[in-house]
Design a protein around this motif. Structure first.
Motif, PDB file in Angstrom:
ATOM      1  N   ALA A 152      -2.072  -7.786  -1.140  1.00 22.78           N
ATOM      2  CA  ALA A 152      -3.349  -7.216  -1.589  1.00 22.78           C
ATOM      3  C   ALA A 152      -4.415  -7.625  -0.579  1.00 22.78           C
ATOM      4  CB  ALA A 152      -3.696  -7.743  -2.974  1.00 22.78           C
ATOM      5  N   GLN A 158      -3.582  -2.610  -2.549  1.00 22.99           N
ATOM      6  CA  GLN A 158      -2.280  -3.293  -2.570  1.00 22.99           C
ATOM      7  C   GLN A 158      -1.218  -2.323  -2.065  1.00 22.99           C
ATOM      8  OE1 GLN A 158       0.760  -5.792  -5.475  1.00 22.99           O
ATOM      9  NE2 GLN A 158      -1.371  -5.651  -6.065  1.00 22.99           N
ATOM     10  N   HIS A 212       4.068 -13.349 -12.250  1.00 25.03           N
ATOM     11  CA  HIS A 212       3.154 -14.472 -12.496  1.00 25.03           C
ATOM     12  C   HIS A 212       2.171 -14.056 -13.584  1.00 25.03           C
ATOM     13  CE1 HIS A 212       0.399 -12.820  -9.011  1.00 25.03           C
ATOM     14  NE2 HIS A 212       0.097 -12.239 -10.150  1.00 25.03           N
ATOM     15  N   HIS A 256      -2.118 -14.961 -14.903  1.00 24.59           N
ATOM     16  CA  HIS A 256      -3.384 -15.666 -14.643  1.00 24.59           C
ATOM     17  C   HIS A 256      -4.396 -15.240 -15.689  1.00 24.59           C
ATOM     18  CE1 HIS A 256      -4.036 -11.774 -12.675  1.00 24.59           C
ATOM     19  NE2 HIS A 256      -3.052 -12.055 -11.826  1.00 24.59           N
ATOM     20  N   HIS A 266       3.266 -10.490 -15.265  1.00 28.82           N
ATOM     21  CA  HIS A 266       3.387  -9.187 -14.608  1.00 28.82           C
ATOM     22  C   HIS A 266       4.024  -9.309 -13.233  1.00 28.82           C
ATOM     23  CE1 HIS A 266      -0.525 -10.822 -13.492  1.00 28.82           C
ATOM     24  NE2 HIS A 266      -0.501 -10.098 -12.393  1.00 28.82           N
ATOM     25  N   HIS A 310       5.620  -6.286 -10.004  1.00 29.22           N
ATOM     26  CA  HIS A 310       5.680  -4.863  -9.647  1.00 29.22           C
ATOM     27  C   HIS A 310       6.969  -4.612  -8.887  1.00 29.22           C
ATOM     28  CE1 HIS A 310       1.466  -5.386 -10.474  1.00 29.22           C
ATOM     29  NE2 HIS A 310       1.185  -5.904  -9.303  1.00 29.22           N
ATOM     30  N   ASP A 339      -6.436  -2.569  -6.873  1.00 33.96           N
ATOM     31  CA  ASP A 339      -6.501  -3.572  -7.924  1.00 33.96           C
ATOM     32  C   ASP A 339      -7.958  -3.941  -8.140  1.00 33.96           C
ATOM     33  OD1 ASP A 339      -3.637  -4.163  -8.169  1.00 33.96           O
ATOM     34  OD2 ASP A 339      -3.843  -5.017  -6.163  1.00 33.96           O
TER      35      ASP A 339
END
Ligand code: 1HN
Length: 379
Positions: A87, A110, A121, A123, A162, A164, A176
């Motif tokens: 990203a 991204q 991960h 957050h 999440h 991808h 993003d």
């Protein structure tokens, strides 16, 4: 600590609202510096301006430049643990080189190569993806694989696991948006790595996610679904719905029944189907359509926004900056600077000539704190 790197520096200046410069005043200021004290009379103009003065600058990034660089990064920079995502963030020129689009919002392009995975991960930062072109990546949120296609908006509230995966043979780019700068200021962030590999059962490519099948029916709430976490349970807002809502809004207006923001300007807000509120606790997201030949009235708002042109072309004005924009271009609107947009007539007969603008902002934060203000300027 030596005096030269002392954190407090005070200079006596001759000004009508300042005390007379004298050796005694200078001694007083050195005393303040030693004790780490700052008097209000030297700071008040900065601390309490008469109206918002954003440190952020109006700025535009051109999509083809971003995509070209992201594609180069795709060749050179692996995606994996540590970096977590390929990203590349927009750094507002007024914000000291930090990867912050505005004082509260992060925006990045991204890029995921064919067959690549971005690891799992979670957050506390609230996030979304928006797709201006392409398809082929599935974002797996809490084990639910959600397809990403042009025009789709995919919110992803904080603390959800999440990852991808790009299941196709083409690279894909998207944007993003996150509340990283805001959460950075709160000093309340948490982050955790997930599994290094997502399970094969999740590396699937369904056309519709579980979340869309449960929550994607207008006005219909699944009765059996229990307690919900913050943020929208609907993980994708499909372009076909957004497009139809905007087209219908303009048609109702043409029939003489209103429904638009102003003549020739339709807009919809992405909302949480369980609450009707903003889709994320800290981020508002909307799609605006400025019909062929229409122009929006200049508006100032507290808080900041990032826009991406989804389709069409036109001219946008932010404060005293005016840019021509077309598909994919991004620009920022800092707090309290007037913003207006004008569509340009299409170049082909099949072109609708309208300008579609995806917008995200920090409005939910400002509303929750009762700091929201809007002013329509005279044209
Ligand atoms: C993140 O997790 C994503 O999940 C995108 O795609 C951008 C920027 C900073 C920190 C985490 C994603 C991010 C990010």
């Amino acid at each position: 600590m030596t005096r030269t790197d002392h954190p407090v520096r005070l200079t006596a200046v001759a000004a009508p609202d300042q005390p007379a410069v004298s050796p005694d005043l200078d001694r007083l200021y050195r005393g303040f510096e030693r004790e780490l004290l700052v008097p209000l009379w030297t700071e008040i103009g900065d601390l309490m301006p008469a109206h918002p003065r954003s440190g952020a600058t109006p700025h535009r990034w051109e999509w083809d430049h971003l995509v070209r660089l992201a594609a180069q990064a795709g060749e050179l920079v692996p995606v994996g643990r540590g970096g977590e995502r390929r990203a590349i963030a927009l750094a507002n020129p007024g914000l000291g080189g930090r990867p912050f689009a505005t004082p509260t919002l992060w925006a990045a392009i991204q890029y995921l190569m064919p067959g690549e995975d971005a690891p799992e991960h979670r957050h506390t930062q609230h996030a979304f993806r928006f797709v201006v072109e392409g398809s082929g990546v599935w974002t797996v949120v809490g084990g639910d694989a959600v397809p990403m296609n042009r025009g789709d908006f995919l919110p992803q509230a904080g603390w959800n696991w999440h990852a991808h995966h790009n299941a196709t043979d083409r690279p894909m780019a998207w944007i993003d948006g996150l509340d990283i700068p805001f959460q950075y200021a709160t000093e309340a962030q948490f982050f955790e790595f997930g599994r290094d590999e997502i399970g094969d059962a999740e590396r699937i490519t369904p056309e519709r996610s579980r979340s869309e099948r449960l929550w994607g029916h207008p006005g219909l709430r699944p009765v059996g679904v229990g307690e919900l976490t913050p943020g929208s349970p609907l993980l994708a807002y499909k372009w076909e719905h957004t497009d139809r809502a905007l087209a219908d809004q303009l048609a109702v207006e043409r029939e003489g029944f209103g429904g638009t923001v102003e003549p020739g300007h339709a807009a919809v807000r992405y909302t949480d189907p369980a609450t009707g509120r903003d889709v994320l606790p800290t981020i508002r997201a909307e799609m605006h359509r400025v019909a062929r030949g229409a122009e929006t009235a200049p508006v100032r708002e507290t808080g900041s926004s990032v826009y991406q042109v989804f389709d069409g072309s036109g001219t946008v004005t932010v404060g005293d900056h005016t840019w021509s924009v077309s598909r994919g271009d991004l620009f920022v609107v800092p707090s309290w600077l007037p913003f207006s947009a004008r569509s340009e007539a299409g170049t082909t007969d099949s072109d609708s000539g309208s300008l579609d603008l995806f917008r995200f902002s920090d409005a939910p934060v400002f509303e929750a704190l009762q700091l929201d203000r809007t002013r329509k300027d005279a044209r």
